[in-house]
Write an enzyme that holds these catalytic residues in place. Structure first.
Site, PDB file in Angstrom:
ATOM      1  N   ALA A  32       0.859  -1.184   0.000  1.00 33.95           N
ATOM      2  CA  ALA A  32       0.000   0.000   0.000  1.00 33.95           C
ATOM      3  C   ALA A  32       0.895   1.234   0.000  1.00 33.95           C
ATOM      4  O   ALA A  32       1.782   1.366   0.843  1.00 33.95           O
ATOM      5  CB  ALA A  32      -0.906  -0.001   1.232  1.00 33.95           C
ATOM      6  N   HIS A  48      -9.805  -1.308   3.400  1.00 35.59           N
ATOM      7  CA  HIS A  48      -9.109  -2.097   2.384  1.00 35.59           C
ATOM      8  C   HIS A  48      -8.326  -3.248   3.013  1.00 35.59           C
ATOM      9  O   HIS A  48      -8.292  -4.351   2.467  1.00 35.59           O
ATOM     10  CB  HIS A  48      -8.181  -1.219   1.543  1.00 35.59           C
ATOM     11  CG  HIS A  48      -8.897  -0.417   0.511  1.00 35.59           C
ATOM     12  ND1 HIS A  48      -9.403  -0.981  -0.634  1.00 35.59           N
ATOM     13  CD2 HIS A  48      -9.203   0.892   0.448  1.00 35.59           C
ATOM     14  CE1 HIS A  48      -9.995  -0.044  -1.358  1.00 35.59           C
ATOM     15  NE2 HIS A  48      -9.885   1.100  -0.719  1.00 35.59           N
ATOM     16  N   ASP A  78      -0.317  -1.100  -4.967  1.00 36.07           N
ATOM     17  CA  ASP A  78      -1.564  -0.372  -5.152  1.00 36.07           C
ATOM     18  C   ASP A  78      -1.502   0.932  -4.361  1.00 36.07           C
ATOM     19  O   ASP A  78      -1.572   0.900  -3.141  1.00 36.07           O
ATOM     20  CB  ASP A  78      -2.729  -1.257  -4.683  1.00 36.07           C
ATOM     21  CG  ASP A  78      -4.082  -0.813  -5.204  1.00 36.07           C
ATOM     22  OD1 ASP A  78      -4.167   0.217  -5.891  1.00 36.07           O
ATOM     23  OD2 ASP A  78      -5.063  -1.508  -4.903  1.00 36.07           O
TER      24      ASP A  78
END
Length: 169
Positions: A32, A48, A78
């Site tokens: 992340a 998430h 991501d």
């Protein structure tokens, strides 16, 4: 192997990328890149994280992805847009310097041995024209980085309304 998953907002990029990662590995890494700007963003991050189960190794890394050892792993990064935002803010909106730093950082991870990288990015230039000068500068940065990543990727998938369209590979 490098996969680039691109598309507009809410096009299904992350879901597609997560499913791909789980097809390729029973224990993928999720990287992340979001910076925790405020409580709302922290809530989004928490939500998430809860969507991913115990199969995933979660790593938070705002900029220096090369500090992660991807050797022999399947890793989902991501996303490029949030990652680029961190460079853009830290360089005081210098597009050239942000692009140079991001490209250099990517080159360091692209050549790790036996790594499969799945990279999620946004096609922000396909949407509404940015209202501000800073927004337009960032759209340029994102477009140039996407072109660079696509040139390095083995496979590029454009997500359109939840449908993957292979455009390279």
């Amino acid at each position: 192997m490098i996969y680039l998953i691109t598309g507009g907002e809410r096009s299904g990029k992350s879901s597609y990328a997560q499913n791909l990662a789980l097809q390729l590995s029973s224990t993928p890494i999720y990287v992340a890149t979001a910076r925790k700007w405020d409580a709302d963003f922290q809530n989004r991050i928490d939500r998430h994280q809860q969507e991913r189960d115990e199969r995933w190794t979660n790593i938070e890394k705002e900029k220096h992805l090369s500090e992660i050892d991807f050797t022999g792993s399947v890793a989902l990064i991501d996303c490029v847009t949030l990652w680029l935002t961190n460079f853009f803010v830290d360089t005081k909106n210098d597009v050239s310097l942000s692009l140079e730093e991001a490209k250099a950082e990517f080159e360091k991870i692209a050549n790790q041995k036996d790594a499969i990288l799945i990279i999620v990015t946004n096609e922000i230039g396909m949407g509404v024209h940015a209202e501000t000068h800073i927004g337009r500068k960032f759209t340029e940065l994102q477009g140039w980085m996407n072109q660079f990543l696509a040139s390095k990727a083995d496979e590029v998938v454009l997500m359109v309304s939840g449908i993957p369209v292979k455009i390279k590979g």
